[in-house]
Design a protein around this motif. Sequence first.
Motif, mmCIF file in Angstrom:
data_model
loop_
_atom_site.group_PDB
_atom_site.id
_atom_site.type_symbol
_atom_site.label_atom_id
_atom_site.label_comp_id
_atom_site.label_asym_id
_atom_site.label_seq_id
_atom_site.Cartn_x
_atom_site.Cartn_y
_atom_site.Cartn_z
ATOM 1 N N GLY A 133 0.810 -1.207 0.000
ATOM 2 C CA GLY A 133 0.000 0.000 0.000
ATOM 3 C C GLY A 133 0.848 1.264 0.000
ATOM 4 N N ASP A 134 0.189 2.386 0.208
ATOM 5 C CA ASP A 134 0.859 3.685 0.200
ATOM 6 C C ASP A 134 0.249 4.535 1.310
ATOM 7 O OD1 ASP A 134 1.937 6.164 -0.265
ATOM 8 O OD2 ASP A 134 1.538 6.185 -2.418
ATOM 9 N N ILE A 135 0.982 4.710 2.398
ATOM 10 C CA ILE A 135 0.422 5.368 3.581
ATOM 11 C C ILE A 135 0.084 6.833 3.343
ATOM 12 C CG2 ILE A 135 1.523 3.824 5.233
ATOM 13 C CD1 ILE A 135 3.669 5.932 5.646
ATOM 14 N N VAL A 136 0.678 7.458 2.346
ATOM 15 C CA VAL A 136 0.399 8.874 2.110
ATOM 16 C C VAL A 136 -0.657 9.067 1.037
ATOM 17 C CG1 VAL A 136 2.700 9.565 2.837
ATOM 18 C CG2 VAL A 136 2.283 9.081 0.420
ATOM 19 N N GLY A 145 -2.157 0.578 3.076
ATOM 20 C CA GLY A 145 -0.821 0.854 3.590
ATOM 21 C C GLY A 145 -0.806 0.995 5.100
ATOM 22 N N GLN A 146 -1.775 1.728 5.640
ATOM 23 C CA GLN A 146 -1.831 1.915 7.087
ATOM 24 C C GLN A 146 -2.183 0.614 7.805
ATOM 25 O OE1 GLN A 146 -4.124 5.410 8.283
ATOM 26 N NE2 GLN A 146 -3.627 6.416 6.349
ATOM 27 N N THR A 147 -3.084 -0.176 7.216
ATOM 28 C CA THR A 147 -3.466 -1.450 7.840
ATOM 29 C C THR A 147 -2.288 -2.410 7.869
ATOM 30 O OG1 THR A 147 -5.752 -1.168 7.081
ATOM 31 C CG2 THR A 147 -5.060 -3.393 7.703
ATOM 32 N N MET A 148 -1.530 -2.478 6.779
ATOM 33 C CA MET A 148 -0.358 -3.344 6.751
ATOM 34 C C MET A 148 0.656 -2.931 7.815
ATOM 35 S SD MET A 148 -0.507 -5.896 4.820
ATOM 36 C CE MET A 148 -0.757 -6.700 3.246
ATOM 37 N N ARG A 149 0.762 -1.650 8.063
ATOM 38 C CA ARG A 149 1.709 -1.192 9.077
ATOM 39 C C ARG A 149 1.192 -1.417 10.497
ATOM 40 N NH1 ARG A 149 2.508 0.420 4.440
ATOM 41 N NH2 ARG A 149 4.528 1.102 3.635
ATOM 42 N N ILE A 150 -0.128 -1.466 10.656
ATOM 43 C CA ILE A 150 -0.690 -1.865 11.942
ATOM 44 C C ILE A 150 -0.315 -3.316 12.243
ATOM 45 C CG2 ILE A 150 -2.843 -2.373 13.153
ATOM 46 C CD1 ILE A 150 -4.075 0.048 11.736
ATOM 47 N N ILE A 151 -0.466 -4.176 11.229
ATOM 48 C CA ILE A 151 -0.112 -5.590 11.398
ATOM 49 C C ILE A 151 1.379 -5.726 11.694
ATOM 50 C CG2 ILE A 151 0.012 -7.831 10.247
ATOM 51 C CD1 ILE A 151 -2.458 -6.973 8.623
ATOM 52 N N HIS A 185 -1.900 8.291 11.772
ATOM 53 C CA HIS A 185 -2.660 7.568 10.754
ATOM 54 C C HIS A 185 -4.111 7.392 11.198
ATOM 55 C CE1 HIS A 185 1.243 5.606 9.015
ATOM 56 N NE2 HIS A 185 1.152 6.890 8.778
ATOM 57 N N ASP A 186 -5.034 7.794 10.342
ATOM 58 C CA ASP A 186 -6.453 7.716 10.683
ATOM 59 C C ASP A 186 -6.939 6.282 10.837
ATOM 60 O OD1 ASP A 186 -6.522 10.443 10.573
ATOM 61 O OD2 ASP A 186 -7.485 10.558 8.601
ATOM 62 N N ALA A 187 -6.358 5.363 10.072
ATOM 63 C CA ALA A 187 -6.852 3.978 10.069
ATOM 64 C C ALA A 187 -6.696 3.308 11.428
ATOM 65 C CB ALA A 187 -6.134 3.162 8.999
ATOM 66 N N GLY A 413 9.779 -7.353 4.446
ATOM 67 C CA GLY A 413 9.068 -6.693 5.521
ATOM 68 C C GLY A 413 9.421 -5.219 5.676
ATOM 69 N N GLU A 414 10.571 -4.806 5.130
ATOM 70 C CA GLU A 414 10.945 -3.396 5.258
ATOM 71 C C GLU A 414 9.947 -2.471 4.560
ATOM 72 O OE1 GLU A 414 12.584 -4.729 1.365
ATOM 73 O OE2 GLU A 414 12.581 -5.548 3.411
ATOM 74 N N LEU A 415 9.166 -3.029 3.623
ATOM 75 C CA LEU A 415 8.192 -2.220 2.902
ATOM 76 C C LEU A 415 7.047 -1.775 3.808
ATOM 77 C CD1 LEU A 415 7.913 -4.222 -0.451
ATOM 78 C CD2 LEU A 415 9.135 -2.078 -0.053
ATOM 79 N N VAL A 416 6.805 -2.501 4.885
ATOM 80 C CA VAL A 416 5.743 -2.131 5.816
ATOM 81 C C VAL A 416 6.301 -1.737 7.176
ATOM 82 C CG1 VAL A 416 3.941 -3.454 4.708
ATOM 83 C CG2 VAL A 416 5.386 -4.566 6.395
#
Length: 417
Positions: A133-136, A145-151, A185-187, A413-416
């Motif tokens: 994804g793309d967090i921005v 993007g935000q959900t993947m970073r939550i995980i 992040h809003d998510a 994993g560095e992508l998230v």
Amino acid sequence: MATIAHQDADDHDRRWSPDAHGGDYLRRVVRTGPVELTAAAGDDGSSYARAKWGFWGPYRGSEMTLQVLSTDSLTPGPAYRDAETRAVLGPILEIAASATALARSDFVGLEHLCLCQTNLGQDAAWLSHRFAGDIVAGGVAGVLGQTMRIIASAITTTAINSEDDVADFIRYDHRLLTHPRLVGHDATRRWRGITLRHQSVRAWRYLWEQICGHIEAKGAIFLDELRHWFMDAAPDASVDSFVASLPATSNTNGQPLPAESHATNVSQDIVIQCLSVLALGARRLRELDGLELLGFQGEPHAAAAVEELSPHWMAASLNSWADRPMTEFYGHLLDVLLNRSQRVAMRKSTFDTKTGRFVFPARIHIRDGIAFSVFPERARPPVLRIERLMFMGEQVGLFARDNDGRWQLGDRGELVA
């Protein structure tokens, strides 16, 4: 077929759980010989996908979300990469164009097409960027993007072995809002509201399963007898005192506390556990605000926010019955659930004018003051789809699992992170 042909190989990753669409159908057919492609792809009722276009709808929707397909026509989207796509899908298209039947032997030398090999494919790096994804970005790409970073934050912060572990991290862990990769992040807040509401939805399902299970065990039961059974299980207290006895749902800083987990441990009675969780959900409606409240109740002016069985409805019911015994409140809830089941079934009922057959799709039928079970009710937890997203991330190397089943960051994993 490539996955089925590869499933007995030594290098097949058996921890990769979700099956591909049509896998169960093809696995059954291939036991007796080659799969006839015309029959497998047909829409005559003998194929796996009964719709004329098969799984075209969900596949197209997913690829539009990932920007692989254009949203306004059947053309490549802005993120499509022809070289990577053809390198992997080319052999499949060649087989589909020339073959009329397929056997396992046709996939010798094509082991790389197995779904467990996605992480090693020539399109793996490209796909991993898509799923990261793309967090921005706005829209779905930003939410993904935000959900993947939550995980990723969950699995690098605490022990994660299941979707429930991720959900608990989102619900109750204060680090959700302070973790460096999640700040702003809003998510995160919206996911917190969604996962807290998930508890209430699950409680309603388990409560209904208990009622249906009792009716099923009896075969048929008078409504008065059913009501006495249900009311006899109620705690000897008023509704107000029962609610007051429940654990705190937040601390002095407004941080959610795991009250639902505590409530399900204080009693062995499943009905009391469910009622406790539902009452706690009603309390949370007053405590949450902003994006957390939006995730919890949905759009505030939508009918679903105040419909029957919603936290808003439950809060109003508890308030109306506050000074009355829990036994009477139990009877009220039983009536509500039974009546609702009949209304929903009536709304879904159909009449075949050719056969004169009327179908009333209720698991419990009520006739002349008697309730009887037609189909068993087995409660399934409402799906958050976090686990499915984790499996997809595992396929493209964003996440991985160790030998004990604990989740961790994968090779990409560095992508998230």
